[in-house]
Motif scaffolding. Structure first.
Motif, PDB file in Angstrom:
ATOM      1  N   ALA A 253       0.939  -1.146  -0.097  1.00 57.21           N
ATOM      2  CA  ALA A 253      -0.021  -0.127  -0.117  1.00 57.21           C
ATOM      3  C   ALA A 253       0.882   1.286   0.033  1.00 57.21           C
ATOM      4  CB  ALA A 253      -0.794  -0.142   1.237  1.00 57.21           C
ATOM      5  N   MET A 254       2.095   1.327   0.751  1.00 56.01           N
ATOM      6  CA  MET A 254       2.676   2.264   0.782  1.00 56.01           C
ATOM      7  C   MET A 254       3.519   2.468  -0.713  1.00 56.01           C
ATOM      8  SD  MET A 254       6.314   2.923   2.984  1.00 56.01           S
ATOM      9  CE  MET A 254       7.112   1.498   2.207  1.00 56.01           C
ATOM     10  N   LEU A 255       3.840   1.671  -1.226  1.00 53.71           N
ATOM     11  CA  LEU A 255       4.429   1.845  -2.489  1.00 53.71           C
ATOM     12  C   LEU A 255       3.403   2.351  -3.690  1.00 53.71           C
ATOM     13  CD1 LEU A 255       6.658  -1.552  -2.757  1.00 53.71           C
ATOM     14  CD2 LEU A 255       7.363   0.809  -2.332  1.00 53.71           C
ATOM     15  N   TRP A 257       0.507   3.656  -2.967  1.00 55.74           N
ATOM     16  CA  TRP A 257       0.110   5.469  -2.561  1.00 55.74           C
ATOM     17  C   TRP A 257       1.051   6.298  -3.385  1.00 55.74           C
ATOM     18  CZ3 TRP A 257      -3.573   7.011   1.134  1.00 55.74           C
ATOM     19  CH2 TRP A 257      -3.582   8.471   1.516  1.00 55.74           C
ATOM     20  N   LEU A 258       2.615   5.750  -3.248  1.00 50.03           N
ATOM     21  CA  LEU A 258       3.554   6.747  -3.607  1.00 50.03           C
ATOM     22  C   LEU A 258       3.613   6.673  -4.835  1.00 50.03           C
ATOM     23  CD1 LEU A 258       6.574   5.644  -1.126  1.00 50.03           C
ATOM     24  CD2 LEU A 258       5.205   7.984  -1.393  1.00 50.03           C
ATOM     25  N   ILE A 259       3.369   5.870  -5.893  1.00 49.54           N
ATOM     26  CA  ILE A 259       3.277   5.818  -7.149  1.00 49.54           C
ATOM     27  C   ILE A 259       2.244   6.704  -7.776  1.00 49.54           C
ATOM     28  CG2 ILE A 259       2.853   4.468  -9.440  1.00 49.54           C
ATOM     29  CD1 ILE A 259       4.380   2.074  -7.796  1.00 49.54           C
ATOM     30  N   TYR A 260       1.163   6.663  -7.131  1.00 50.15           N
ATOM     31  CA  TYR A 260      -0.057   7.202  -7.343  1.00 50.15           C
ATOM     32  C   TYR A 260       0.294   8.717  -7.322  1.00 50.15           C
ATOM     33  CZ  TYR A 260      -4.662   9.728  -7.187  1.00 50.15           C
ATOM     34  OH  TYR A 260      -5.822  10.246  -7.518  1.00 50.15           O
ATOM     35  N   GLU A 261       0.782   9.253  -5.875  1.00 50.16           N
ATOM     36  CA  GLU A 261       1.294  10.476  -5.680  1.00 50.16           C
ATOM     37  C   GLU A 261       2.184  11.040  -6.802  1.00 50.16           C
ATOM     38  OE1 GLU A 261       2.143  12.240  -1.340  1.00 50.16           O
ATOM     39  OE2 GLU A 261       3.663  10.995  -2.108  1.00 50.16           O
ATOM     40  N   ARG A 262       3.166  10.274  -7.091  1.00 50.07           N
ATOM     41  CA  ARG A 262       4.314  10.746  -8.091  1.00 50.07           C
ATOM     42  C   ARG A 262       3.463  10.996  -9.390  1.00 50.07           C
ATOM     43  NH1 ARG A 262       7.313  12.318 -11.326  1.00 50.07           N
ATOM     44  NH2 ARG A 262       9.328  12.358 -11.260  1.00 50.07           N
ATOM     45  N   LEU A 263       2.761  10.196  -9.821  1.00 51.72           N
ATOM     46  CA  LEU A 263       2.088  10.546 -11.349  1.00 51.72           C
ATOM     47  C   LEU A 263       0.964  11.591 -11.172  1.00 51.72           C
ATOM     48  CD1 LEU A 263       1.208   6.576 -12.235  1.00 51.72           C
ATOM     49  CD2 LEU A 263       3.052   8.280 -12.984  1.00 51.72           C
ATOM     50  N   ARG A 264       0.256  11.581  -9.944  1.00 53.32           N
ATOM     51  CA  ARG A 264      -0.781  12.644  -9.871  1.00 53.32           C
ATOM     52  C   ARG A 264      -0.068  14.090  -9.516  1.00 53.32           C
ATOM     53  NH1 ARG A 264      -4.734  15.455 -10.108  1.00 53.32           N
ATOM     54  NH2 ARG A 264      -6.690  14.850  -9.162  1.00 53.32           N
ATOM     55  N   HIS A 265       0.758  14.099  -8.477  1.00 53.69           N
ATOM     56  CA  HIS A 265       1.283  15.458  -8.116  1.00 53.69           C
ATOM     57  C   HIS A 265       2.716  15.616  -8.392  1.00 53.69           C
ATOM     58  CE1 HIS A 265      -2.405  15.615  -6.271  1.00 53.69           C
ATOM     59  NE2 HIS A 265      -2.254  14.554  -5.534  1.00 53.69           N
ATOM     60  N   LEU A 271       4.754  12.112   3.815  1.00 55.00           N
ATOM     61  CA  LEU A 271       3.432  12.093   4.369  1.00 55.00           C
ATOM     62  C   LEU A 271       2.647  11.103   3.561  1.00 55.00           C
ATOM     63  CD1 LEU A 271       1.220  13.187   6.214  1.00 55.00           C
ATOM     64  CD2 LEU A 271       0.697  14.901   4.326  1.00 55.00           C
ATOM     65  N   GLY A 272       2.911  11.095   2.254  1.00 55.73           N
ATOM     66  CA  GLY A 272       2.433  10.010   1.568  1.00 55.73           C
ATOM     67  C   GLY A 272       2.654   8.467   1.637  1.00 55.73           C
ATOM     68  N   ALA A 273       3.692   8.340   2.182  1.00 56.85           N
ATOM     69  CA  ALA A 273       4.397   7.177   2.530  1.00 56.85           C
ATOM     70  C   ALA A 273       3.720   6.708   3.759  1.00 56.85           C
ATOM     71  CB  ALA A 273       5.964   7.372   2.771  1.00 56.85           C
ATOM     72  N   ALA A 274       3.805   7.633   4.804  1.00 57.19           N
ATOM     73  CA  ALA A 274       3.080   7.198   6.074  1.00 57.19           C
ATOM     74  C   ALA A 274       1.615   7.064   6.052  1.00 57.19           C
ATOM     75  CB  ALA A 274       3.237   8.362   7.260  1.00 57.19           C
ATOM     76  N   SER A 275       0.939   7.800   5.230  1.00 58.00           N
ATOM     77  CA  SER A 275      -0.579   7.572   5.104  1.00 58.00           C
ATOM     78  C   SER A 275      -0.794   6.476   3.936  1.00 58.00           C
ATOM     79  CB  SER A 275      -1.169   8.775   4.076  1.00 58.00           C
ATOM     80  OG  SER A 275      -0.955  10.040   4.778  1.00 58.00           O
ATOM     81  N   GLY A 276       0.058   6.113   3.039  1.00 58.87           N
ATOM     82  CA  GLY A 276      -0.088   4.883   2.507  1.00 58.87           C
ATOM     83  C   GLY A 276      -0.059   3.489   3.437  1.00 58.87           C
ATOM     84  N   ALA A 277       1.126   3.618   4.154  1.00 58.50           N
ATOM     85  CA  ALA A 277       1.380   2.585   4.961  1.00 58.50           C
ATOM     86  C   ALA A 277       0.053   2.255   5.889  1.00 58.50           C
ATOM     87  CB  ALA A 277       2.514   2.800   6.056  1.00 58.50           C
ATOM     88  N   VAL A 278      -0.401   3.178   6.615  1.00 58.16           N
ATOM     89  CA  VAL A 278      -1.700   3.261   7.084  1.00 58.16           C
ATOM     90  C   VAL A 278      -2.854   2.702   6.574  1.00 58.16           C
ATOM     91  CG1 VAL A 278      -3.595   4.543   8.627  1.00 58.16           C
ATOM     92  CG2 VAL A 278      -0.879   4.882   9.000  1.00 58.16           C
ATOM     93  N   SER A 279      -2.914   3.256   5.200  1.00 56.13           N
ATOM     94  CA  SER A 279      -4.215   2.654   4.557  1.00 56.13           C
ATOM     95  C   SER A 279      -3.935   1.061   4.383  1.00 56.13           C
ATOM     96  CB  SER A 279      -4.174   3.359   3.131  1.00 56.13           C
ATOM     97  OG  SER A 279      -3.041   3.100   2.191  1.00 56.13           O
ATOM     98  N   GLY A 280      -2.821   0.637   4.147  1.00 57.69           N
ATOM     99  CA  GLY A 280      -2.625  -0.919   4.080  1.00 57.69           C
ATOM    100  C   GLY A 280      -2.744  -1.578   5.241  1.00 57.69           C
TER     101      GLY A 280
END
Length: 447
Positions: A253-255, A257-265, A271-280
């Protein structure tokens, strides 16, 4: 949560000291998650609200512990009807110190204290949606009422052997519905009542301390192994698979989120790494006893991407979910619960199979029932409770107090002593050269 298996007296298990020790350690790990959540949320808010955010989690350790002892454990897990437990265990009475949880080799007291830690962190999760703007007394009253009216009954629905969702076959290994959807829906209900922060979508509201966020995320990740593996109520191969799936899904999930974040923003953010980990962590919670490690990768990636997309919905629909409790916990809990209907293998801790393993849509439909029931009940009750509190005592601080900062107004403290920065030896009245200096209290800084 593993089912309470009823056995014949001749086959009743004996005390399993290994599993008992494992469960006590797991309970301690889950307890650490609440301070971890406090740090995670505390670093994400502006500096003028940091202490208040910490306190909104820590107060749950006090209030919910007392409620659980008085009546929460009895209402959640004593034998009752499909919607509420009985009253035999009020005040933790009528429980022998050597009495075992039915079907398992662990004392009832061990099960009770393990479940207590779940009850503590669930209302604390709601607090992140309300950052910067609510009265501490109102918040304390809300979690008292919400735990009583919502959490204790829902825990019974989902995990007690006579709970109506349990009997329907809804799978929630460790809290996708009872914890995360429950808390996320309540967060949405409260913010619909109390409204948006002053300056929402206009003023910058960036995290004030990202290292603190990462520390909190690390503590959550660490504690979550007790949260998930401990929910099997024993130390065997199923607990090991749940432990493994927790790690695999969180990393995935962390990966994602980060890929989505990189492509989108265009950036990979901490913050994205931490939020992605929690979502997983959230998404694998209901599914960790049903899917294989390969399935856990799929659960994690799907949750990371969809939760990253979901956090932006608050701007589209104009609701102020301060720290993305709805986008991460409610949405992540829904994703993990429903994906059981696709990825359940029938060969881990559950016999039900999902669509991709020849089970058809039967389990998926059951998961929809569980998700919808908990989400709807928690949302409606949260709206009613928040409205009653708002009418009677007011839920929000005033606009001036919000601008000044709730730390100063509600707690008479600030997270950082800016006046102490420099050469002055704080608290001695002497400067760095040892000469006498003005020791009068400095003015508070409006952070």
């Amino acid at each position: 949560m593993a089912p309470a298996i009823m056995t014949l007296a001749a086959d009743a298990p004996k005390l399993d000291t290994g599993s008992t020790a494992f469960m006590l350690i797991s309970a301690a790990l889950v307890m650490v998650m609440t301070p971890g959540l406090a740090f995670f949320y505390g670093g994400m808010v502006r500096v003028k609200s940091a202490l208040n955010m910490l306190m909104m989690s820590f107060i749950s350790l006090g209030i919910i512990t007392i409620l659980w002892t008085l009546y929460g454990f009895s209402f959640a897990f004593d034998t009752g009807n499909g919607f509420m437990g009985g009253t035999d265990w009020l005040g933790m009475r009528h429980i022998g110190i050597s009495e075992l949880w039915p079907g398992y080799g662990i004392p009832i007291y061990v099960f009770a204290v393990f479940q207590l830690m779940f009850a503590i962190i669930t209302p604390a999760l709601i607090s992140g949606a309300l950052a910067d703007r609510v009265k501490f007394t109102a918040w304390s009253l809300f979690i008292t009422l919400w735990a009583t009216v919502v959490y204790f009954p829902v825990a019974h629905w989902v995990w007690a052997s006579d709970g109506w969702l349990f009997k329907k076959g809804v799978i929630d290994f460790a809290g996708g519905t009872a914890v995360h959807i429950n808390a996320g829906a309540a967060a949405l209900g409260v913010i619909l009542v109390i409204g948006k922060r002053k300056g929402f979508k206009r003023d910058p509201m960036r995290p004030h301390n990202l290292p603190l966020v990462m520390l909190g995320c690390g503590l959550l990740w660490f504690g979550w192994f007790g949260f998930n593996a401990g929910s099997w109520l024993g130390s065997d191969g199923v607990a090991a698979v749940a432990f493994t799936n927790t790690q695999v899904a969180t990393a995935s999930a962390m990966l994602g989120w980060l890929i989505y974040e990189r492509l989108r923003h265009g950036s990979f953010t901490t913050l994205g790494a931490a939020s992605g980990a929690v979502s997983g962590l959230v998404a694998i919670t209901p599914a960790c006893g049903s899917v294989s490690p390969l399935g856990a990768i799929a659960v994690g990636v799907i949750a990371g991407v969809l939760c990253a997309a979901a956090v932006g919905l608050k701007y589209r629909f104009n609701y102020d979910d301060s720290l993305d409790v709805v986008g991460v916990h409610m949405v992540g809990g829904i994703i993990g619960s429903l994906l059981i209907g696709f990825f359940a293998t029938g060969g881990v801790g559950q016999t039900a199979k999902g669509v991709f393993y020849g089970g058809g849509f039967t389990q998926l439909w059951k998961q929809f029932i569980g998700v919808g029931a908990v989400l709807g009940y928690s949302l409606v009750c949260a709206v009613i409770l928040a409205k009653l509190i708002d009418i009677t005592m007011g839920f929000r601080v005033t606009e001036d107090e919000e601008v000044t900062g709730v730390d100063q107004i509600l707690h008479a403290e600030t997270a950082y002593d800016f006046a102490g920065v420099g050469s002055r030896s704080v608290g001695t009245g002497l400067d760095s050269a040892g000469s006498e200096a003005d020791a009068s209290p400095s003015k508070k800084v409006d952070a």
